[in-house]
Design a protein around this motif. Structure first.
Motif, PDB file in Angstrom:
ATOM      1  N   ASP A   1       0.831  -1.203   0.000  1.00  0.00           N
ATOM      2  CA  ASP A   1       0.000   0.000   0.000  1.00  0.00           C
ATOM      3  C   ASP A   1       0.867   1.254   0.000  1.00  0.00           C
ATOM      4  O   ASP A   1       0.362   2.367   0.115  1.00  0.00           O
TER       5      ASP A   1
ATOM      6  N   VAL B   1       2.714   3.546  -2.192  1.00  0.00           N
ATOM      7  CA  VAL B   1       2.744   3.841  -3.622  1.00  0.00           C
ATOM      8  C   VAL B   1       3.457   5.163  -3.891  1.00  0.00           C
ATOM      9  O   VAL B   1       3.515   6.038  -3.015  1.00  0.00           O
TER      10      VAL B   1
ATOM     11  N   TYR C   1       0.328   8.358  -7.779  1.00  0.00           N
ATOM     12  CA  TYR C   1      -0.994   7.769  -7.552  1.00  0.00           C
ATOM     13  C   TYR C   1      -1.922   8.715  -6.791  1.00  0.00           C
ATOM     14  O   TYR C   1      -3.121   8.485  -6.760  1.00  0.00           O
ATOM     15  N   GLY C   2      -1.363   9.762  -6.186  1.00  0.00           N
ATOM     16  CA  GLY C   2      -2.201  10.724  -5.463  1.00  0.00           C
ATOM     17  C   GLY C   2      -2.289  10.426  -3.982  1.00  0.00           C
ATOM     18  O   GLY C   2      -2.166   9.272  -3.551  1.00  0.00           O
TER      19      GLY C   2
ATOM     20  N   ASN D   1      -4.784  10.443  -1.985  1.00  0.00           N
ATOM     21  CA  ASN D   1      -5.984   9.730  -1.533  1.00  0.00           C
ATOM     22  C   ASN D   1      -6.052   8.284  -2.019  1.00  0.00           C
ATOM     23  O   ASN D   1      -7.060   7.613  -1.813  1.00  0.00           O
ATOM     24  N   TYR D   2      -4.994   7.807  -2.667  1.00  0.00           N
ATOM     25  CA  TYR D   2      -4.999   6.437  -3.177  1.00  0.00           C
ATOM     26  C   TYR D   2      -4.854   5.465  -2.008  1.00  0.00           C
ATOM     27  O   TYR D   2      -3.896   5.526  -1.234  1.00  0.00           O
ATOM     28  N   LYS D   3      -5.789   4.551  -1.848  1.00  0.00           N
ATOM     29  CA  LYS D   3      -5.814   3.642  -0.688  1.00  0.00           C
ATOM     30  C   LYS D   3      -5.609   2.181  -1.063  1.00  0.00           C
ATOM     31  O   LYS D   3      -5.384   1.346  -0.194  1.00  0.00           O
ATOM     32  N   ASP D   4      -5.716   1.835  -2.342  1.00  0.00           N
ATOM     33  CA  ASP D   4      -5.649   0.433  -2.740  1.00  0.00           C
ATOM     34  C   ASP D   4      -4.213  -0.091  -2.730  1.00  0.00           C
ATOM     35  O   ASP D   4      -3.248   0.671  -2.781  1.00  0.00           O
TER      36      ASP D   4
ATOM     37  N   ASP E   1      -1.341  -1.521 -10.986  1.00  0.00           N
ATOM     38  CA  ASP E   1      -2.660  -1.638 -10.376  1.00  0.00           C
ATOM     39  C   ASP E   1      -2.941  -3.106 -10.043  1.00  0.00           C
ATOM     40  O   ASP E   1      -2.680  -4.000 -10.847  1.00  0.00           O
TER      41      ASP E   1
ATOM     42  N   LYS F   1      -1.716   5.240 -18.113  1.00  0.00           N
ATOM     43  CA  LYS F   1      -3.045   5.540 -17.576  1.00  0.00           C
ATOM     44  C   LYS F   1      -4.129   5.006 -18.510  1.00  0.00           C
ATOM     45  O   LYS F   1      -3.913   4.865 -19.715  1.00  0.00           O
TER      46      LYS F   1
ATOM     47  N   LYS G   1      -6.969   6.797 -14.817  1.00  0.00           N
ATOM     48  CA  LYS G   1      -6.532   5.971 -13.697  1.00  0.00           C
ATOM     49  C   LYS G   1      -5.116   5.469 -13.963  1.00  0.00           C
ATOM     50  O   LYS G   1      -4.809   4.997 -15.051  1.00  0.00           O
TER      51      LYS G   1
END
Length: 234
Positions: free
Chosen positions: A103, A105, A109-110, A112-115, A138, A207, A211
């Protein structure tokens, strides 16, 4: 009542349309401050503002004492770029050094990216190790089973295509290249370098529908690097 667009913006849009057409070729002389004043009936201040903003957008280049010229990278210039691979690619092998879900990254990815994403480290070799790369993919692109078997496959893109039916070569991408030295002792050792030896660093973003699918940071020995660039313009 709708506010009227400032005149300088209207002029910029009109000139951008011309620059993106076939009217101008790279390095052609462009309109001077005087030309813009007369053509659009504006002040010197407005004309200078227009030219400065076009220069900031890389449409034109202003050279003191010589004039204003269409940038060789204006948007009407279409180019085809090909990796030349100055080595026998049939002899190339890829070794997976590490592959795991994480997790943590890159900032691309920004915030707020949580994945979770797949983190994959690789070494490419011909007669010697010549490229180190670390990629973040991803999570949906690959399965754990595909990763486990990846030691037998040179192309992660082929694994992705097999698992998710996504052709990574056909997605929107950006690549940056710079000349640098190895950023870590680990990379220096893997590529048998000293701390002062130069490398080609390549950053790649892929992208789809805005995304991020992939971010790759790689370091390559210069003698294994080559690009062939062809302009589509006459």
């Amino acid at each position: 009542m709708q506010k009227k667009e400032p005149k300088y913006l209207t002029i910029i849009q009109a000139l951008e349309t011309e620059l993106n057409s076939s009217k101008f070729k790279k390095n052609d002389p462009f309109y001077s401050e005087s030309d813009i004043k007369k053509r659009y009936h504006v002040s010197s201040t407005t004309a200078v503002r227009v030219l400065n903003q076009l220069a900031e957008k890389k449409y034109i280049t202003r050279i003191q004492g010589k004039g204003t010229f269409v940038s060789k990278f204006n948007l009407s210039t279409s180019v085809r770029i090909t990796d030349t691979h100055p080595y026998d690619i049939t002899q190339e092998t890829v070794k997976i050094l590490d592959a795991h879900l994480t997790d943590k990254v890159p900032s691309i990815y920004g915030k707020n990216y949580k994945d979770y994403v797949w983190s994959i480290e690789r070494i490419r070799e011909v007669d010697e190790p010549f490229q180190y790369s670390k990629s973040w993919f991803d999570q949906s692109l690959l399965s754990a089973e595909a990763i486990e078997n990846s030691i037998h496959v040179n192309s992660v893109y082929e694994l992705i295509k097999e698992h998710s039916q996504i052709d990574m070569y056909k997605q929107q991408f950006v690549q940056n290249y710079i000349v640098t030295t190895a950023p870590t002792t680990k990379i220096s050792k893997l590529l048998n370098l000293s701390s002062t030896d130069l490398l080609i660093r390549e950053e790649r973003w892929v992208k789809k529908d805005n995304k991020v699918l992939e971010y790759t940071d790689s370091y390559q020995l210069p003698k294994y690097f080559g690009l062939h660039i062809v302009s589509a313009n006459a």
